[in-house]
Design an enzyme around this catalytic site. Structure first.
Site, PDB file in Angstrom:
ATOM      1  N   CYS A 117      85.140  26.452  -7.555  1.00 23.51           N
ATOM      2  CA  CYS A 117      85.740  25.184  -7.135  1.00 23.51           C
ATOM      3  C   CYS A 117      87.239  25.349  -6.871  1.00 23.51           C
ATOM      4  O   CYS A 117      87.608  25.971  -5.885  1.00 23.51           O
ATOM      5  CB  CYS A 117      85.444  24.100  -8.171  1.00 23.51           C
ATOM      6  SG  CYS A 117      85.694  22.424  -7.527  1.00 23.51           S
ATOM      7  N   HIS A 151      79.550  24.107  -8.019  1.00 22.06           N
ATOM      8  CA  HIS A 151      79.512  24.392  -9.453  1.00 22.06           C
ATOM      9  C   HIS A 151      78.170  25.053  -9.805  1.00 22.06           C
ATOM     10  O   HIS A 151      77.185  24.356 -10.025  1.00 22.06           O
ATOM     11  CB  HIS A 151      79.664  23.102 -10.258  1.00 22.06           C
ATOM     12  CG  HIS A 151      81.020  22.474 -10.149  1.00 22.06           C
ATOM     13  ND1 HIS A 151      81.696  21.937 -11.225  1.00 22.06           N
ATOM     14  CD2 HIS A 151      81.849  22.301  -9.089  1.00 22.06           C
ATOM     15  CE1 HIS A 151      82.871  21.465 -10.824  1.00 22.06           C
ATOM     16  NE2 HIS A 151      82.964  21.667  -9.523  1.00 22.06           N
ATOM     17  N   ASP A 183      77.325  26.376 -12.497  1.00 24.18           N
ATOM     18  CA  ASP A 183      76.945  26.050 -13.876  1.00 24.18           C
ATOM     19  C   ASP A 183      76.054  24.822 -13.919  1.00 24.18           C
ATOM     20  O   ASP A 183      75.311  24.633 -14.886  1.00 24.18           O
ATOM     21  CB  ASP A 183      78.197  25.819 -14.723  1.00 24.18           C
ATOM     22  CG  ASP A 183      79.225  24.943 -14.028  1.00 24.18           C
ATOM     23  OD1 ASP A 183      79.445  23.821 -14.491  1.00 24.18           O
ATOM     24  OD2 ASP A 183      79.815  25.373 -13.019  1.00 24.18           O
TER      25      ASP A 183
END
Length: 355
Positions: free
Chosen positions: A244, A329, A331
């Site tokens: 990001c 992202h 994650d």
């Protein structure tokens, strides 16, 4: 209590206040996720912003300690159509109203959030305020008030802290870190140390890392020139992975440019194409800036991923160094897990360069 959402172009929306009752100011941004409101509110990438949810009911499963992405949320306010006063979930500890009061974040409900979203999409990024009453100079004052800059310094850790393990040694540079990034590293047995955003290359390399991860974070990447020097040194020494804001800083450090998007990408359903495999994954995103595709022509960076909807640059890798980045992202907390394997790719890079 009656309150008003005011936009800098003079648009006014009447609603009801909840959460904390102080007045709020910031850039208004919208999130299209149908769930994950707790992760969004606690994501430091929303630092300084008024967070509007397009989904009509927010807070229906309450809030709990485990799903926080940071300990101290820093968004300026929350805007919803309706919040659930009586949520139902066995994990819940607080409802949305109680949570916002605890963290001194104002909220406003009974707002047609989809109408506001359409307005932002047409007009572009706007300043906004939540106020108790409309004065003759409310809009004028809103226009004149400057937006915050360099929110990273409010979001980053002040002191390094470790996550001990026995695997690869990873330094995580905290520009506004999400806890879910650390969870992915912990699942891979990484021995990580989180460092402040102001850390120098010398301070990072003194920790003898096998790799360095540049985290997500808020604001304009051009507010962080000191980070570019650090990245230029680090990428030549050890594998580097940017996420990001870390992706944007990686691009700037290698001679590319960034620009502000009309209204940003914020949600959990953004389709992204992997240019190597042509596979499309759905991603979680939260950013108001993007890498300028044309500026990459004279750099050593190669585009690896692109957004399907508007073809923005979503991933890069360096031609010479073991360094790569993604705008989304991986994650994915909350959101789809299509791209979580990028952490495994980071591990493989460290395997190759530490042998």
């Amino acid at each position: 209590m009656k309150r008003y959402l005011v936009l800098e172009d003079g648009s006014i929306y009447e609603g009801q206040g909840f959460g904390d009752m102080h007045e709020a100011f910031g850039e208004i941004v919208f999130n299209t996720g149908m769930s994950g409101y707790q992760e969004s509110i606690t994501d430091q990438s929303y630092n300084g912003e008024i967070l509007l949810f397009t989904y009509p009911l927010i807070g229906n499963y309450g809030l709990n300690r485990d799903d926080d992405e940071s300990l101290h949320p820093t968004c300026r306010a929350v805007v919803v159509h309706e919040y659930a006063r009586r949520p139902g979930n066995w994990r819940q500890k607080l409802n949305l109203d109680e949570y916002l009061k605890m963290h001194k974040i104002p909220g406003i409900t009974a707002i047609d959030t989809r109408a506001v979203t359409r307005h932002i999409r047409q007009r572009g990024s706007l300043k906004a305020a939540i106020v108790d009453e409309i004065q003759t100079d409310t809009v004028t004052n809103l226009k004149q008030q400057p937006l915050p800059h360099n929110q990273v310094l409010q979001s980053t850790t002040n002191n390094p802290y470790p996550g001990p393990a026995t695997g690869h040694k990873v330094v995580v540079v905290d520009f506004g870190l999400k806890n879910s990034i650390l969870r992915q590293l912990a699942q891979r047995n990484c021995d990580f140390i989180v460092m402040p955003a102001t850390s120098t290359a010398a301070q990072i390399l003194a920790l003898d890392p096998d790799g360095v991860l540049l985290s997500n974070g808020p604001g304009d990447p051009k507010d962080l020139p000191q980070a570019l020097t650090m990245i230029q040194i680090i990428e030549k020494k050890v594998p580097l992975f940017g996420i990001c804001l870390g992706h944007q800083l990686f691009a700037l450090a290698n001679g590319a440019d960034t620009y502000k998007l009309k209204f940003g990408h914020r949600g959990f359903n953004h389709p992204v194409r992997d240019l190597a495999t042509q596979k499309i994954g759905f991603t979680a995103q939260n950013h108001g800036y993007a890498v300028d595709r044309a500026s990459l022509a004279q750099t050593d960076l190669v585009i690896t991923h692109e957004e399907i909807n508007d073809h923005t640059v979503e991933g890069l890798r360096h031609k010479q160094y073991p360094a790569f980045s993604v705008q989304f992202h991986p994650d994915a907390a909350p959101g789809p897990h299509d791209n979580v394997a990028l952490f495994d790719h980071f591990i493989k890079l460290m395997d190759q360069y530490t042998c």
